[in-house]
Design a protein around this motif. Structure first.
Motif, mmCIF file in Angstrom:
data_model
loop_
_atom_site.group_PDB
_atom_site.id
_atom_site.type_symbol
_atom_site.label_atom_id
_atom_site.label_comp_id
_atom_site.label_asym_id
_atom_site.label_seq_id
_atom_site.Cartn_x
_atom_site.Cartn_y
_atom_site.Cartn_z
ATOM 1 N N ALA A 55 -74.865 47.272 -60.793
ATOM 2 C CA ALA A 55 -73.447 47.584 -60.973
ATOM 3 C C ALA A 55 -73.094 47.671 -62.453
ATOM 4 O O ALA A 55 -72.383 48.590 -62.878
ATOM 5 C CB ALA A 55 -72.584 46.526 -60.280
ATOM 6 N N VAL A 56 -73.599 46.742 -63.252
ATOM 7 C CA VAL A 56 -73.317 46.754 -64.687
ATOM 8 C C VAL A 56 -73.926 47.995 -65.331
ATOM 9 O O VAL A 56 -73.277 48.681 -66.120
ATOM 10 C CB VAL A 56 -73.844 45.460 -65.368
ATOM 11 N N PHE A 57 -75.168 48.309 -64.980
ATOM 12 C CA PHE A 57 -75.819 49.487 -65.569
ATOM 13 C C PHE A 57 -75.068 50.763 -65.215
ATOM 14 O O PHE A 57 -74.850 51.617 -66.081
ATOM 15 C CB PHE A 57 -77.274 49.606 -65.119
ATOM 16 N N ASN A 58 -74.676 50.913 -63.955
ATOM 17 C CA ASN A 58 -73.951 52.123 -63.559
ATOM 18 C C ASN A 58 -72.639 52.263 -64.330
ATOM 19 O O ASN A 58 -72.254 53.361 -64.736
ATOM 20 C CB ASN A 58 -73.706 52.141 -62.055
ATOM 21 N N LYS A 59 -71.963 51.162 -64.549
ATOM 22 C CA LYS A 59 -70.702 51.197 -65.298
ATOM 23 C C LYS A 59 -70.961 51.563 -66.769
ATOM 24 O O LYS A 59 -70.265 52.403 -67.342
ATOM 25 C CB LYS A 59 -69.992 49.856 -65.191
ATOM 26 N N VAL A 60 -71.951 50.937 -67.371
ATOM 27 C CA VAL A 60 -72.279 51.225 -68.775
ATOM 28 C C VAL A 60 -72.751 52.666 -68.923
ATOM 29 O O VAL A 60 -72.313 53.383 -69.829
ATOM 30 C CB VAL A 60 -73.345 50.232 -69.302
ATOM 31 N N TRP A 61 -73.637 53.120 -68.033
ATOM 32 C CA TRP A 61 -74.140 54.484 -68.145
ATOM 33 C C TRP A 61 -73.017 55.496 -67.937
ATOM 34 O O TRP A 61 -72.986 56.542 -68.582
ATOM 35 C CB TRP A 61 -75.280 54.754 -67.177
ATOM 36 N N GLY A 62 -72.083 55.197 -67.061
ATOM 37 C CA GLY A 62 -70.935 56.073 -66.858
ATOM 38 C C GLY A 62 -70.131 56.255 -68.137
ATOM 39 O O GLY A 62 -69.651 57.351 -68.432
ATOM 40 N N LYS A 63 -69.994 55.173 -68.928
ATOM 41 C CA LYS A 63 -69.274 55.259 -70.206
ATOM 42 C C LYS A 63 -70.096 56.039 -71.242
ATOM 43 O O LYS A 63 -69.559 56.839 -71.992
ATOM 44 C CB LYS A 63 -68.976 53.864 -70.747
ATOM 45 N N VAL A 64 -71.396 55.790 -71.280
ATOM 46 C CA VAL A 64 -72.270 56.438 -72.255
ATOM 47 C C VAL A 64 -72.393 57.938 -71.974
ATOM 48 O O VAL A 64 -72.330 58.759 -72.876
ATOM 49 C CB VAL A 64 -73.676 55.782 -72.253
ATOM 50 N N ALA A 65 -72.574 58.296 -70.700
ATOM 51 C CA ALA A 65 -72.857 59.683 -70.341
ATOM 52 C C ALA A 65 -71.633 60.422 -69.817
ATOM 53 O O ALA A 65 -71.760 61.529 -69.316
ATOM 54 C CB ALA A 65 -73.966 59.717 -69.300
ATOM 55 N N GLY A 66 -70.497 59.827 -69.883
ATOM 56 C CA GLY A 66 -69.293 60.509 -69.425
ATOM 57 C C GLY A 66 -69.200 60.673 -67.925
ATOM 58 O O GLY A 66 -68.705 61.683 -67.432
ATOM 59 N N GLY A 67 -69.659 59.707 -67.178
ATOM 60 C CA GLY A 67 -69.512 59.726 -65.728
ATOM 61 C C GLY A 67 -70.713 60.253 -64.964
ATOM 62 O O GLY A 67 -70.762 60.163 -63.749
ATOM 63 N N ASP A 68 -71.716 60.817 -65.644
ATOM 64 C CA ASP A 68 -72.907 61.311 -64.953
ATOM 65 C C ASP A 68 -73.771 60.146 -64.500
ATOM 66 O O ASP A 68 -73.721 59.047 -65.056
ATOM 67 C CB ASP A 68 -73.740 62.199 -65.885
ATOM 68 N N GLU A 69 -74.612 60.433 -63.485
ATOM 69 C CA GLU A 69 -75.577 59.433 -63.050
ATOM 70 C C GLU A 69 -76.733 59.398 -64.038
ATOM 71 O O GLU A 69 -77.045 60.397 -64.689
ATOM 72 C CB GLU A 69 -76.109 59.779 -61.653
ATOM 73 N N ALA A 70 -77.392 58.267 -64.126
ATOM 74 C CA ALA A 70 -78.533 58.135 -65.019
ATOM 75 C C ALA A 70 -79.670 59.027 -64.519
ATOM 76 O O ALA A 70 -79.931 59.095 -63.315
ATOM 77 C CB ALA A 70 -78.998 56.691 -65.067
ATOM 78 N N PRO A 71 -80.367 59.697 -65.432
ATOM 79 C CA PRO A 71 -81.460 60.575 -65.011
ATOM 80 C C PRO A 71 -82.698 59.785 -64.623
ATOM 81 O O PRO A 71 -82.978 58.725 -65.187
ATOM 82 C CB PRO A 71 -81.722 61.416 -66.252
ATOM 83 N N ASP A 72 -83.429 60.313 -63.653
ATOM 84 C CA ASP A 72 -84.745 59.766 -63.328
ATOM 85 C C ASP A 72 -85.732 60.288 -64.360
ATOM 86 O O ASP A 72 -85.519 61.343 -64.973
ATOM 87 C CB ASP A 72 -85.193 60.226 -61.933
ATOM 88 N N ALA A 73 -86.839 59.603 -64.517
ATOM 89 C CA ALA A 73 -87.847 60.034 -65.485
ATOM 90 C C ALA A 73 -88.428 61.402 -65.124
ATOM 91 O O ALA A 73 -88.860 62.144 -65.994
ATOM 92 C CB ALA A 73 -88.961 59.003 -65.572
ATOM 93 N N THR A 74 -88.391 61.762 -63.855
ATOM 94 C CA THR A 74 -88.961 63.042 -63.409
ATOM 95 C C THR A 74 -87.913 64.131 -63.225
ATOM 96 O O THR A 74 -88.233 65.199 -62.711
ATOM 97 C CB THR A 74 -89.732 62.848 -62.092
ATOM 98 N N ASP A 75 -86.682 63.869 -63.635
ATOM 99 C CA ASP A 75 -85.611 64.866 -63.524
ATOM 100 C C ASP A 75 -85.889 66.000 -64.512
ATOM 101 O O ASP A 75 -85.872 65.806 -65.719
ATOM 102 C CB ASP A 75 -84.260 64.211 -63.824
ATOM 103 N N LYS A 76 -86.151 67.210 -63.997
ATOM 104 C CA LYS A 76 -86.542 68.319 -64.871
ATOM 105 C C LYS A 76 -85.393 68.820 -65.738
ATOM 106 O O LYS A 76 -85.608 69.490 -66.735
ATOM 107 C CB LYS A 76 -87.140 69.472 -64.060
ATOM 108 N N HIS A 77 -84.167 68.482 -65.406
ATOM 109 C CA HIS A 77 -83.012 68.936 -66.172
ATOM 110 C C HIS A 77 -82.611 67.953 -67.276
ATOM 111 O O HIS A 77 -81.782 68.271 -68.116
ATOM 112 C CB HIS A 77 -81.815 69.185 -65.252
#
Length: 119
Positions: A55-77
């Motif tokens: 929950a904490v990571f999702n909230k922090v990443w949302g602030k860092v990335a502007g609401g996007d989900e954190a990318p997986d290491a294999t996400d080609k985009h």
């Protein structure tokens, strides 16, 4: 006898079935009941810590990335920078939450039983 006294009484080292009467060998064959009792407590604390860290990571990443989900290491985009930044933040948060939860669980266990879980 209260439940606190019952836990304290059972959290002492007790000899295993095949313990030697020799005091030096007694420690080698002793069963640490304290660790056995703490095991389910530690597992519960770990699960709760994982949920909290997510929950904490999702909230922090949302602030860092502007609401996007954190990318997986294999996400080609995703770029290398995005993947490594997400992994770094996630590792720091999970490490800190795990340490805090483990320590808090051990301190709470000591308050209830009077014994440290690893003793």
């Amino acid at each position: 006898m209260t439940w606190k006294h019952a836990i304290r009484a059972t959290s002492r080292r007790v000899p295993a079935a095949h313990a030697s009467p020799d005091p030096e060998l007694h420690e080698e064959y002793a069963v640490n009941v304290n660790k056995i009792i703490y095991k389910p407590v530690g597992m519960l604390v770990g699960v709760l810590g994982g949920l909290l860290a997510t929950a904490v990571f999702n909230k922090v990443w949302g602030k860092v990335a502007g609401g996007d989900e954190a990318p997986d290491a294999t996400d080609k985009h995703a770029t290398w920078g995005q993947v490594l930044l997400a992994a770094t933040i996630q590792g720091a948060i999970f490490g800190a939450v795990k340490a805090a939860m483990d320590r808090g669980g051990a301190v709470g266990y000591r308050k209830v039983t009077g014994e440290w879980p690893d003793d």
